[in-house]
Design an enzyme around this catalytic site. Structure first.
Site, PDB file in Angstrom:
ATOM      1  N   TYR A  39       7.563   3.505  -3.618  1.00  0.00           N
ATOM      2  CA  TYR A  39       6.122   3.430  -3.898  1.00  0.00           C
ATOM      3  C   TYR A  39       5.914   3.327  -5.407  1.00  0.00           C
ATOM      4  O   TYR A  39       6.389   2.391  -6.031  1.00  0.00           O
ATOM      5  CB  TYR A  39       5.401   4.619  -3.263  1.00  0.00           C
ATOM      6  N   LYS A  94       5.038  -4.406  25.485  1.00  0.00           N
ATOM      7  CA  LYS A  94       5.475  -5.734  25.070  1.00  0.00           C
ATOM      8  C   LYS A  94       6.255  -5.639  23.759  1.00  0.00           C
ATOM      9  O   LYS A  94       7.269  -6.322  23.564  1.00  0.00           O
ATOM     10  CB  LYS A  94       4.256  -6.642  24.904  1.00  0.00           C
TER      11      LYS A  94
END
Length: 756
Positions: A39, A94
């Site tokens: 970060y 899915k």
């Protein structure tokens, strides 16, 4: 068909953590410098590079392997318009399939927008985030407009799988079915039941393959699609027939192919008799087809049939397509999934079905007769060649059609990369379970007064994996079943305390076996009142094919009856235990982790031989490392000396094995370390997948640490070297563990007295 009750499904999805997916970091984030790189301030550097060159987003972020599964919940499975929030479990599912079959990461996104324009706007705005978009469960006719608009506006691969997945898989099956019967696609008469998204997309792709539009008659719930209808979308009207057909019966006269994407039992058997010679019927409604498979096949001997179900030949399953299509599209950074790419997938699937079926697939489905023909038109979902066949074909088509921004040059290296994305572990237990279903065996469970055993028994019975034999008090078993809504009607229950004659018979057999080892007939009769001894005797006498115990007792106590009654196989000095470690880096096999406390070098050689055979049982070639705290003589001492000696003896007895040692565990698993410091090792090229521990203490600790904090799924223990199939569960094993072990035991029984 597998029975799933409401409570099971809800518990599966609600157990902590809720849902089926999570986000896992791919880089270390454990130190201050890691966080500074991940970060602020380090993250600014890739941000600046991407700002200068937007294509670098693929270099510095996960976009290139990230697909969004997006729905508004307007046409979910068989549930209809249930809304976006209610569709989320399906979309997560899915995403799981994308990951499992093609190594693709997914976010599911459910959009609260029924208006097509609003839906299009939201999805278009997501383009910077994702490498591809999979549209799912959007009702017709809006789905046609949405997909068309998004394909025009977006520059990443996008596909509505409900439409194109079924079209691609059924097209491959149709081409091969026509080849089998010697017919041409431009000459066939086709009747279609259903005019939704999937049916229209199938027809559009069939036209690309050569089907003549004038040879098609389509029906929906309101009748034949013709130009007099005013309730149809333009895409449906393009298949309006000019023939004076008013009923399905009229249309089926002389038809070559029937395609069903509608509802169960809408095709009467007598209509099959009106079809032309060698008719082809694709009845793809799920879970029940337009005509039952058994009814159709009994009606005409010359029929070729496909359904959407896994319990019949020629299953048209979208999982044969979408993971691998997106994989190929992502890997060349295609700007779309175009017709050329879809057709490439069709032909790749069709051609793969004509190739010899590898043993690993035959074993998975328990069918050595799989070969191109009427009952094998398309590959099986567990065929490991799918990713290296379909994905490269799609990638090449993208390149040739000019939509690939990152072409592939080294196709051999690309295939190696595809294999490494999955690892064999993704499908290892799937193959074992499929093999078990091909020839279920009788498995005796002595601890049948336990909910977990009973639940596992219902599952293996429903899935056709095994024929459970449950030992215990019938009233108690039935009470547990009632309290937990379990269906045990097909399971045999034996209350051994009511089987006086059988207990006496078994006691006499046990006495003969053990009379010169301190056993009296009185002791034999006492032991036959214990279910573990009774169950082991059932296996020994041939009244069961496999035996599973250990859920409620520690390993040492659980194995004693089997050792006394079954014993080890001829030529084996002692049994041994192995765990399968399923990790993202692949399957690993740990031995001995359960039986031998401090084996000698000579005993370790036996364990190595048993382990190598067991690893091959799981369709994996063993690469064996003999472990110590020393690397190739770097330290002296009783333990490294023992492991060094075991390695030398094992190489003499098993000269064909890939085996080396003694070595440290990190050396065995780190190919870079091996190549740099020990290039002479047989394991230097690929590293080890099978670890032989110096004793029970180290092996047991290693697998339990991995199981709890290592991010690995642990299967086992697999008991090796017994005369008949015996397996001892971990104390407190889960229902899933029991089901997995049952599948292993069944396949063990199938191969009993056969070379592994």
């Amino acid at each position: 068909m597998l029975k799933i009750n409401k409570e099971e499904a809800l518990n599966y999805h609600s157990q902590n953590p809720p849902g089926k997916i999570e986000v896992v970091p791919t880089k270390p984030v454990s130190t201050q410098i890691d966080l500074a790189l991940a970060y602020s301030p380090g993250v600014a550097e890739p941000c600046k590079e991407i700002a200068k060159n937007p294509e670098d987003v693929y270099k510095y972020t996960a976009k290139g392997n990230l697909v969004a599964v997006i729905s508004n919940g307007t046409a979910v499975l068989g549930l209809g318009n249930i809304g976006p929030a209610a569709s989320k479990p399906v979309m997560e599912g899915k995403g799981v399939l994308f990951k499992k079959f093609a190594g693709i990461d997914c976010f599911d996104i459910e959009i609260d927008a029924n208006d097509p324009d609003e839906f299009i706007r939201v999805v278009k705005a997501l383009e910077p985030t994702f490498g591809g978009i999979n549209l799912e469960d959007i009702k017709a006719p809006e789905c046609f407009r949405i997909e068309t608009a998004l394909r025009e506006q977006m520059n990443i691969p996008l596909m509505h799988d409900d439409q194109h997945g079924t079209a691609i898989i059924s097209s491959a099956a149709l081409l091969n079915a026509l080849e089998v019967v010697g017919k041409k696609i431009d000459q066939i008469q086709l009747v279609v039941s259903g005019a939704g998204a999937a049916a229209i997309s199938c027809l559009r792709l069939y036209l690309e393959l050569g089907l003549k539009r004038e040879n098609v008659v389509v029906f929906d719930k309101d009748g034949v699609i013709n130009e007099q209808r005013t309730d149809l979308a333009p895409l449906q009207l393009q298949f309006a027939t000019h023939r004076p057909v008013t009923s399905l019966a009229e249309a089926m006269e002389g038809a070559d192919v029937f395609l069903g994407l509608s509802a169960a039992n809408v095709l009467p058997a007598e209509l099959l008799l009106r079809m032309a010679k060698d008719p082809i019927v694709f009845a793809l409604a799920n879970p029940d087809p337009e005509i039952a498979y058994e009814v159709a096949m009994a009606t005409r001997e010359d029929l070729i049939m496909a359904t959407g179900r896994s319990d019949h030949p020629n299953q048209v399953n979208n999982v044969l397509g979408f993971p691998y299509i997106f994989r190929g599209a992502l890997d060349v950074r295609a700007t779309e999934i175009n017709e050329a790419m879809k057709l490439a997938a069709v032909h790749a699937l069709a051609e793969l079905a004509k190739e010899p079926v590898p043993d690993i697939v035959n074993k998975a489905y328990g069918d050595n007769t799989l070969a191109f023909g009427r009952a094998y038109l398309i590959p099986k979902p567990l065929d490991p060649r799918l990713i290296t066949t379909v994905s490269p074909a799609v990638a090449k088509a993208a390149m040739e059609s000019g939509v690939a921004k990152h072409p592939i040059n080294d196709w051999t290296a690309y295939e190696d990369e595809l294999r490494s994305r999955l690892g064999v572990n993704q499908k290892l237990m799937n193959r074992i379970t499929s093999r078990a279903r091909s020839a279920p065996k009788r498995v005796v469970f002595p601890e049948a007064d336990n909910y977990k055993i009973l639940k596992a028994a219902q599952i293996v019975c429903d899935e056709g994996i095994a024929q459970p034999i449950l030992l215990g008090n019938r009233e108690k078993i039935e009470q547990i079943a009632r309290q937990n809504n379990l269906d045990l009607d097909d399971c045999q229950i034996i209350d051994i305390l009511k089987e006086d004659q059988k207990r006496d018979e078994y006691a006499e057999l046990l006495f003969r076996k053990r009379q010169r080892k301190g056993m009296t007939l009185y002791e034999g009769k006492r032991l036959m009142r214990e279910r573990n001894f009774f169950g082991a005797m059932m296996l020994d006498s041939g009244e069961a094919d496999a035996y599973i115990t250990g859920l409620t007792k520690d390993y040492g106590k659980s194995i004693v009856p089997s050792l006394q009654i079954i014993g080890v196989e001829d030529g084996v000095q002692r049994a041994a235990g192995m765990y399968i470690i399923l990790h993202r880096k692949g399957p690993f096999f740990f031995s001995d982790t359960t039986v031998n406390i401090d084996p000698t070098a000579e005993q370790l050689v036996d364990i190595i031989g048993l382990t190598a055979r067991a690893v091959r049982f799981f369709d994996t070639e063993p690469r064996i490392a003999v472990l110590s705290y020393s690397n190739f003589g770097s330290n002296q001492g009783p333990l490294p000396d023992k492991m060094r000696r075991a390695t030398e003896l094992a190489k003499r007895r098993f000269p064909d094995l890939i085996l080396d040692g003694e070595m440290q565990a990190n050396t065995a698993l780190n190919r870079g370390l091996l190549r740099e410091h020990y290039p002479f090792s047989e394991l230097a090229e690929k590293g080890a997948n099978t670890l032989i521990f110096p004793g029970l203490t180290s092996g047991n600790i290693a697998y339990k640490v991995l199981q709890e904090i290592g991010g690995a799924e642990v299967i086992g223990p697999v008991l090796m070297g017994m005369r008949k199939p015996v397996h001892i569960l971990q104390l407190g094993a889960s229902v899933r563990d029991i089901v997995n072990m049952t599948a292993i035991a069944v396949v063990d029984a199938q191969t009993y007295n056969q070379p592994l």
